[in-house]
Design an enzyme around this catalytic site. Structure first.
Site, PDB file in Angstrom:
ATOM      1  N   HIS A  14       0.881  -1.181   0.000  1.00  0.00           N
ATOM      2  CA  HIS A  14       0.000   0.000   0.000  1.00  0.00           C
ATOM      3  C   HIS A  14       0.910   1.220   0.000  1.00  0.00           C
ATOM      4  O   HIS A  14       1.275   1.726   1.066  1.00  0.00           O
ATOM      5  CB  HIS A  14      -0.905  -0.006   1.237  1.00  0.00           C
ATOM      6  CG  HIS A  14      -1.869  -1.148   1.266  1.00  0.00           C
ATOM      7  ND1 HIS A  14      -1.480  -2.447   1.471  1.00  0.00           N
ATOM      8  CD2 HIS A  14      -3.211  -1.170   1.086  1.00  0.00           C
ATOM      9  CE1 HIS A  14      -2.548  -3.224   1.431  1.00  0.00           C
ATOM     10  NE2 HIS A  14      -3.613  -2.475   1.194  1.00  0.00           N
ATOM     11  N   SER A  65       6.767   5.962   2.166  1.00  0.00           N
ATOM     12  CA  SER A  65       7.572   4.741   2.215  1.00  0.00           C
ATOM     13  C   SER A  65       8.289   4.435   0.892  1.00  0.00           C
ATOM     14  O   SER A  65       9.465   4.027   0.914  1.00  0.00           O
ATOM     15  CB  SER A  65       6.729   3.548   2.678  1.00  0.00           C
ATOM     16  OG  SER A  65       5.537   3.440   1.942  1.00  0.00           O
ATOM     17  N   ASP A  96      -4.472  -4.284  -6.544  1.00  0.00           N
ATOM     18  CA  ASP A  96      -4.752  -4.586  -5.146  1.00  0.00           C
ATOM     19  C   ASP A  96      -3.515  -5.250  -4.515  1.00  0.00           C
ATOM     20  O   ASP A  96      -3.137  -6.357  -4.896  1.00  0.00           O
ATOM     21  CB  ASP A  96      -5.968  -5.536  -5.112  1.00  0.00           C
ATOM     22  CG  ASP A  96      -6.252  -6.065  -3.723  1.00  0.00           C
ATOM     23  OD1 ASP A  96      -5.760  -5.476  -2.744  1.00  0.00           O
ATOM     24  OD2 ASP A  96      -6.979  -7.075  -3.631  1.00  0.00           O
ATOM     25  N   ASP A 133       0.829  -1.737   4.714  1.00  0.00           N
ATOM     26  CA  ASP A 133       0.417  -0.498   5.385  1.00  0.00           C
ATOM     27  C   ASP A 133      -0.909   0.010   4.814  1.00  0.00           C
ATOM     28  O   ASP A 133      -0.963   1.078   4.202  1.00  0.00           O
ATOM     29  CB  ASP A 133       1.552   0.542   5.175  1.00  0.00           C
ATOM     30  CG  ASP A 133       1.226   1.885   5.778  1.00  0.00           C
ATOM     31  OD1 ASP A 133       0.464   1.930   6.750  1.00  0.00           O
ATOM     32  OD2 ASP A 133       1.751   2.894   5.254  1.00  0.00           O
TER      33      ASP A 133
END
Ligand code: SAM
Length: 309
Positions: free
Chosen positions: A42, A116, A162, A183
């Site tokens: 994510h 990130s 996804d 995350d």
């Protein structure tokens, strides 16, 4: 579809905890020469402006990374004769986190906040790989554009897919060394169960990978169950684990004299790691008390650290 946009939250206390743990973990894994694959299930938009419209609206970074950049407020001496308590040197993991933020802000401050993907890319070596998943159409386009500017070529791949469903296809990676950051936004209640299914499947495919899961600590049974169930999963698989939490304020709903109620915003969050670096516990034991002290918003500020396996 989704309304969560990480730009509203970039640099908040949860990002500080997550990214401090991420950097400490990654730097340990990068001590070995063999190639490392990092999978970010994510990813968000990758890079944020803390003086932009989104972050400015919520001001969450003001209670997060920006607090760490302020000089610490010295506690007033209790008695006239008592010497003021000297501020302890910054824990290594926090210093490393702030050094990475500083690399993105050469003029000082934190106008730019790396998410990130950018934190990881900044630390990776040429032969390491980064796989990014982001499903929100706008954030996925922004992530693509931000990553394109790095001209990193084959080192980084972005998928508008996804992350729960697709990221395990990269496990195990050819070098058999991977760090997986999971995350999600937990916007959907089903995310908690999907995290468990994802980590379970990932561990089956690649039992020696390092897995790092961020989760919010909120008054919801699924949020309380998640670390407990991850611990059970790790223990059953015979894997080591580490669980770190940071609370910055009370979770109680505030009622104004007018009778109006106000939610307190995210009060706490946690990181649960499976196969963490053996060095992480000592690093977080030094960092967490300082984070609770510097980011705490009321007397409920606290932390916890537990590890096993
Ligand atoms: N990891 C990022 C960081 O530390 O900078 C922040 C990620 S943010 C908390 C969660 C992101 O997941 C959001 O950008 C959201 O659009 C995205 N998202 C939600 N469901 C997803 C899914 N099933 N697969 C991939 N991305 C998803």
């Amino acid at each position: 579809m989704f309304s969560y946009r990480h730009a509203f939250h970039a640099g908040n206390h949860a990002d500080v905890l997550k990214h401090t743990v991420l950097i400490a973990t990654l730097e340990h894994l990068l001590e070995k020469d063999a190639a490392l694959t990092v999978v970010d299930t994510h990813a968000g938009a990758g890079l944020y402006r803390l003086d932009g419209d989104y972050a400015g609206t919520s001001g969450e970074a003001a209670q997060g990374v920006l607090r760490l950049l302020e000089p610490p407020v010295a506690a007033a001496p209790a008695k006239k004769a008592a010497a003021p308590e000297a501020e302890a040197p910054l824990a290594d993991a926090i210093a490393r986190y702030l050094a990475v933020i500083a690399d993105f802000n050469p003029k000082g401050g934190a106008k730019v906040y790396p998410g990130s993907p950018f934190i990881v890319q900044h630390l990776l070596r040429e032969h390491d790989r980064l796989k990014l998943f982001e499903l929100h159409p706008t954030d996925s386009r922004t992530l693509d554009a931000n990553i394109a500017q790095l001209e990193a070529g084959r080192q980084i791949a972005v998928f508008s897919e996804d992350g729960f469903g697709s990221a395990t296809k990269f496990l195990p990676p050819p070098s058999r060394r991977a760090l997986v950051l999971c995350d999600p936004s937990y916007e959907l209640k089903t995310d908690y169960g999907r995290v468990l299914d994802f980590v379970g499947e990932a561990l089956k495919r690649f039992a020696t990978g390092t897995y790092a899961v961020w989760y919010p600590i909120i008054p919801r049974p699924e949020a309380h169950d998640l670390p407990r169930r991850l611990k059970t999963m790790a223990t059953k698989a015979g894997k080591s684990w580490l669980h770190a939490t940071l609370t910055v304020k009370s979770s109680k709903i505030v009622t104004a004299p007018t009778g109006e109620t106000r939610r307190p915003g995210l009060p706490a969050s946690g990181m649960f790691l499976i196969n963490p670096p053996y060095t992480l516990k000592a690093q977080m034991a030094a960092a967490l008390p300082q984070l609770a002290k510097r980011l705490g918003q009321d007397r409920n500020a606290t932390f916890s650290l537990d590890a096993g396996g």
